[in-house]
Design a protein around this motif. Structure first.
Motif, PDB file in Angstrom:
ATOM      1  N   THR A  59       0.829  -1.216   0.000  1.00  0.00           N
ATOM      2  CA  THR A  59       0.000   0.000   0.000  1.00  0.00           C
ATOM      3  C   THR A  59       0.864   1.267   0.000  1.00  0.00           C
ATOM      4  OG1 THR A  59      -2.000   0.951   0.971  1.00  0.00           O
ATOM      5  CG2 THR A  59      -0.275   0.346   2.497  1.00  0.00           C
ATOM      6  N   ILE A  60       2.051   1.185   0.594  1.00  0.00           N
ATOM      7  CA  ILE A  60       2.910   2.366   0.590  1.00  0.00           C
ATOM      8  C   ILE A  60       3.540   2.553  -0.785  1.00  0.00           C
ATOM      9  CG2 ILE A  60       5.279   1.695   1.209  1.00  0.00           C
ATOM     10  CD1 ILE A  60       3.041   4.169   3.136  1.00  0.00           C
ATOM     11  N   LEU A  61       3.749   1.460  -1.518  1.00  0.00           N
ATOM     12  CA  LEU A  61       4.188   1.563  -2.906  1.00  0.00           C
ATOM     13  C   LEU A  61       3.090   2.180  -3.766  1.00  0.00           C
ATOM     14  CD1 LEU A  61       6.048  -1.855  -3.376  1.00  0.00           C
ATOM     15  CD2 LEU A  61       7.091   0.412  -3.392  1.00  0.00           C
ATOM     16  N   GLN A  62       1.836   1.787  -3.499  1.00  0.00           N
ATOM     17  CA  GLN A  62       0.712   2.350  -4.240  1.00  0.00           C
ATOM     18  C   GLN A  62       0.539   3.835  -3.935  1.00  0.00           C
ATOM     19  OE1 GLN A  62      -2.916  -0.122  -3.922  1.00  0.00           O
ATOM     20  NE2 GLN A  62      -1.571  -1.816  -3.397  1.00  0.00           N
ATOM     21  N   ALA A  63       0.774   4.228  -2.681  1.00  0.00           N
ATOM     22  CA  ALA A  63       0.696   5.649  -2.334  1.00  0.00           C
ATOM     23  C   ALA A  63       1.741   6.442  -3.118  1.00  0.00           C
ATOM     24  CB  ALA A  63       0.911   5.836  -0.834  1.00  0.00           C
TER      25      ALA A  63
ATOM     26  N   VAL B 104       6.823   9.463  -0.275  1.00  0.00           N
ATOM     27  CA  VAL B 104       7.606  10.385  -1.096  1.00  0.00           C
ATOM     28  C   VAL B 104       8.766   9.639  -1.747  1.00  0.00           C
ATOM     29  CG1 VAL B 104       9.094  12.427  -1.044  1.00  0.00           C
ATOM     30  CG2 VAL B 104       6.945  12.409   0.245  1.00  0.00           C
ATOM     31  N   GLY B 105       9.365   8.704  -0.995  1.00  0.00           N
ATOM     32  CA  GLY B 105      10.449   7.902  -1.547  1.00  0.00           C
ATOM     33  C   GLY B 105       9.969   6.902  -2.587  1.00  0.00           C
ATOM     34  N   THR B 106       8.828   6.261  -2.329  1.00  0.00           N
ATOM     35  CA  THR B 106       8.328   5.261  -3.276  1.00  0.00           C
ATOM     36  C   THR B 106       7.790   5.899  -4.558  1.00  0.00           C
ATOM     37  OG1 THR B 106       6.125   5.225  -2.235  1.00  0.00           O
ATOM     38  CG2 THR B 106       7.753   3.646  -1.426  1.00  0.00           C
ATOM     39  N   ALA B 107       7.552   7.207  -4.525  1.00  0.00           N
ATOM     40  CA  ALA B 107       7.148   7.899  -5.758  1.00  0.00           C
ATOM     41  C   ALA B 107       8.258   7.804  -6.801  1.00  0.00           C
ATOM     42  CB  ALA B 107       6.814   9.362  -5.461  1.00  0.00           C
ATOM     43  N   TRP B 108       9.512   7.772  -6.349  1.00  0.00           N
ATOM     44  CA  TRP B 108      10.627   7.659  -7.297  1.00  0.00           C
ATOM     45  C   TRP B 108      10.580   6.310  -8.025  1.00  0.00           C
ATOM     46  CZ3 TRP B 108      14.615   4.141  -7.709  1.00  0.00           C
ATOM     47  CH2 TRP B 108      15.614   4.463  -8.654  1.00  0.00           C
ATOM     48  N   ILE B 109      10.199   5.243  -7.307  1.00  0.00           N
ATOM     49  CA  ILE B 109      10.090   3.924  -7.938  1.00  0.00           C
ATOM     50  C   ILE B 109       9.038   3.965  -9.035  1.00  0.00           C
ATOM     51  CG2 ILE B 109       9.560   1.490  -7.534  1.00  0.00           C
ATOM     52  CD1 ILE B 109      10.505   1.844  -4.661  1.00  0.00           C
ATOM     53  N   ALA B 110       7.892   4.588  -8.745  1.00  0.00           N
ATOM     54  CA  ALA B 110       6.812   4.673  -9.730  1.00  0.00           C
ATOM     55  C   ALA B 110       7.256   5.432 -10.969  1.00  0.00           C
ATOM     56  CB  ALA B 110       5.589   5.340  -9.110  1.00  0.00           C
ATOM     57  N   SER B 111       8.154   6.399 -10.791  1.00  0.00           N
ATOM     58  CA  SER B 111       8.585   7.219 -11.925  1.00  0.00           C
ATOM     59  C   SER B 111       9.406   6.430 -12.942  1.00  0.00           C
ATOM     60  CB  SER B 111       9.421   8.414 -11.435  1.00  0.00           C
ATOM     61  OG  SER B 111      10.672   7.984 -10.908  1.00  0.00           O
ATOM     62  N   GLN B 112       9.840   5.218 -12.575  1.00  0.00           N
ATOM     63  CA  GLN B 112      10.646   4.407 -13.477  1.00  0.00           C
ATOM     64  C   GLN B 112       9.804   3.615 -14.475  1.00  0.00           C
ATOM     65  OE1 GLN B 112      14.048   5.004 -13.045  1.00  0.00           O
ATOM     66  NE2 GLN B 112      13.070   6.421 -11.611  1.00  0.00           N
TER      67      GLN B 112
END
Length: 554
Positions: free
Chosen positions: A114-118, A379-387
């Motif tokens: 869920t934090i990855l989804q956020a 905020v940190g996991t947003a970088w993963i999504a950007s890939q």
């Protein structure tokens, strides 16, 4: 407005249940709209519009097969177990059925998922603010996170739900103008289909089921009808809508068993129609600026389809509404992620394992601190999504890892009382490993130029199927060699050990509600429950209507 709503609700938060479960006081219609809006985040809008631009009408599968049946199933069959057993979360139900080991693993996996989804929602919002206002992505991410932090920390789940209802209407108000104007610009539906049909470089389709036969997979998704029905429709669809606590939490907040059952069914009504203002703009983007998505170095990513249409077609006043609507969608999605994250961490990890037996005021205060921590990590996991070029494919990959095995072991535990704690827990872990290995093998095959699946999307569907069968096989192999719970220990936790009592209680509650509503009727024995207030009947009608929507695009 959203911060003000959070502030006004702040004083009502007297207990951890008020903060984390809205005091279980929500009427069905509010919880139902929030149920739909929680899924209608920026991830959904950008991702599904991106799919519309990239693959066309096959995107409708995510709604009519991947959503409606699962939502109806949750309302009719699953909520009686959840609500009747008195659990506060999905992992807590897993503890009652499969023990503490299962609860701990499910809680940890859910927290990570869920934090990855956020983070995906944060990144999606950053794309919009970057495209619309020219902000840098990190400025947009941090500022957006602060607003969500403010109203969730103040008002908890109650604030999230009330804001989600308001945000639902703002989102719709943002998407309707770009859909109408976009269709008008391409000559209506006939002009749109003609334009797309004449585009030789467009890889999408205006037919949902064309090219899905075994041995003849020519559709742009790269999956056959079995993977669509079984992988997306059954495993991922049912898994997401029935075991993903981010969604189910809204039904947990309902004020009664009947309201809890009606929550996902009411939410299915707008869900059945919302694709019209999400997929069609994606098709318009493909028809008008499809060349910008093409080539080895595209000017636009598919995720940018909706923001680009906003800039193309909407005048400043309406554009402001559109930006506000996208901000609302982001906040609805992320608030759903964070409010479920803090509930699972507080109840299923801290209260049960780390700091049990504390005063309720401790868990209330902790819930606010966990909210803060969850948003910072997001905020940190947003970088993963950007890939990822298509955030919806990334999201479906997460679901195949975490939701598919949870649904597999969950449904097995409901129908087979013999499944032991050890068998269920080990099977769940095996169900996570199996799709992970499948994903790694797929990436390797792509790198070698010989992909084993038709597309990354098809891989998530097949990965979910593999996860399901891996879970069931491991559970079936281990169960005979491990100790099962007695019928007394399983009371109310399976269909054959008292679970049917919840359905009887739900039916009696429906009748009592109808009697209270029948003012002026002297003989209450003659009162009958209207069909639209029966979850089973209304849910069946919605399911059939969902299938009917396929006909024009078959």
């Amino acid at each position: 407005m959203i911060v003000w709503i959070g502030y006004t609700i702040h004083k009502q938060q007297k207990s951890s249940e008020d903060f984390l479960l809205a005091g279980r006081s929500m009427p069905a219609w509010i919880a139902g709209l929030a149920f739909c809006a929680a899924n209608l985040g920026a991830t959904e809008i950008l991702g599904m519009a991106a799919n519309g631009a990239q693959i066309g009408m096959p995107t409708i599968h995510y709604y009519l097969i991947g959503a409606i049946p699962g939502m109806v199933f949750l309302g009719i069959f699953m909520m009686p177990f959840y609500y009747g057993s008195g659990v506060r979360s999905v992992p807590e139900f897993m503890r009652k059925r499969f023990g503490k080991g299962a609860q701990l693993i499910v809680s940890l996996c859910f927290a990570v998922s869920t934090i990855l989804q956020a983070g995906i929602n944060l990144y999606a919002m950053a794309l919009i603010l970057q495209a619309m206002l020219g902000w840098s992505q990190w400025t947009a991410i941090i500022l957006s996170a602060l607003f969500v932090l403010a109203y969730i920390t103040l008002g908890g789940l109650t604030s999230a739900i009330y804001n989600e209802v308001m945000q639902f209407f703002v989102i719709v108000a943002a998407l309707i103008p770009v859909t109408i104007v976009g269709l008008h610009q391409v000559g209506g539906w006939s002009g749109l289909t003609a334009k797309l049909g004449s585009m030789q470089d467009w890889s999408g389709s205006i037919h949902a089921w064309a090219g899905t036969g075994f041995g003849n997979v020519t559709n742009p998704v790269g999956g056959d009808w079995f993977s669509i029905l079984m992988g997306l429709g059954f495993v991922l669809g049912f898994g997401y809508w029935t075991t993903n606590f981010t969604e189910v939490q809204r039904a947990f907040a309902a004020k009664s068993m009947t309201a809890a059952r009606m929550t996902p069914i009411i939410g299915a009504i707008p869900k059945m129609l919302i694709w019209l203002i999400i997929i069609i703009p994606g098709l318009v983007a493909a028809a008008t600026v499809g060349n910008l998505f093409a080539g080895d170095h595209p000017v636009l990513q598919y995720n940018e389809a909706i923001p680009y249409l906003f800039k193309m077609y909407l005048p400043n006043g309406v554009l402001g509404v559109a930006i506000t609507g996208m901000m609302a969608s982001f906040m609805a999605g992320m608030a759903a992620n964070v409010s479920s994250f803090n509930t699972v961490v507080v109840y299923d990890l801290v209260q049960d394992y780390i700091k049990p037996g504390e005063k309720d005021s401790y868990y209330l205060k902790l819930g606010r601190w966990i909210t803060f921590a969850g948003i910072v990590i997001s905020v940190g996991t947003a970088w993963i999504a950007s890939q990822f070029g298509n955030i919806m494919t990334y999201l479906q990959t997460l679901f195949s890892f975490f939701n598919a095995p949870l649904f597999a072991v969950f449904i097995l535990g409901l129908v087979w009382k013999r499944v032991s704690n050890v068998a269920g827990t080990v099977a769940y872990v095996a169900g996570i490993i199996a799709p992970l290995v499948t994903y790694i093998l797929y990436l390797r095959s792509v790198a070698e130029g010989n992909p084993i699946f038709g597309s990354a999307t098809a891989e998530t569907w097949y990965g979910a199927i593999i996860s399901l069968f891996a879970t069931w096989i491991v559970a079936a192999v281990l169960t005979p060699f491990t100790k099962s719970k007695t019928d007394e220990e399983l009371e109310g936790l399976t269909f054959v050990t008292g679970g049917m009592k919840y359905f009887k209680a739900a039916k009696n509650e429906e009748l009592e509600d109808a009697k209270r509503a029948a003012k002026g009727v002297k003989d209450t024995a003659l009162v009958r429950v209207p069909w639209f207030k029966k979850p089973a009947v209304l849910g069946t009608v919605i399911f059939i209507l969902g299938l009917v929507f396929y006909i024009p695009f078959f």
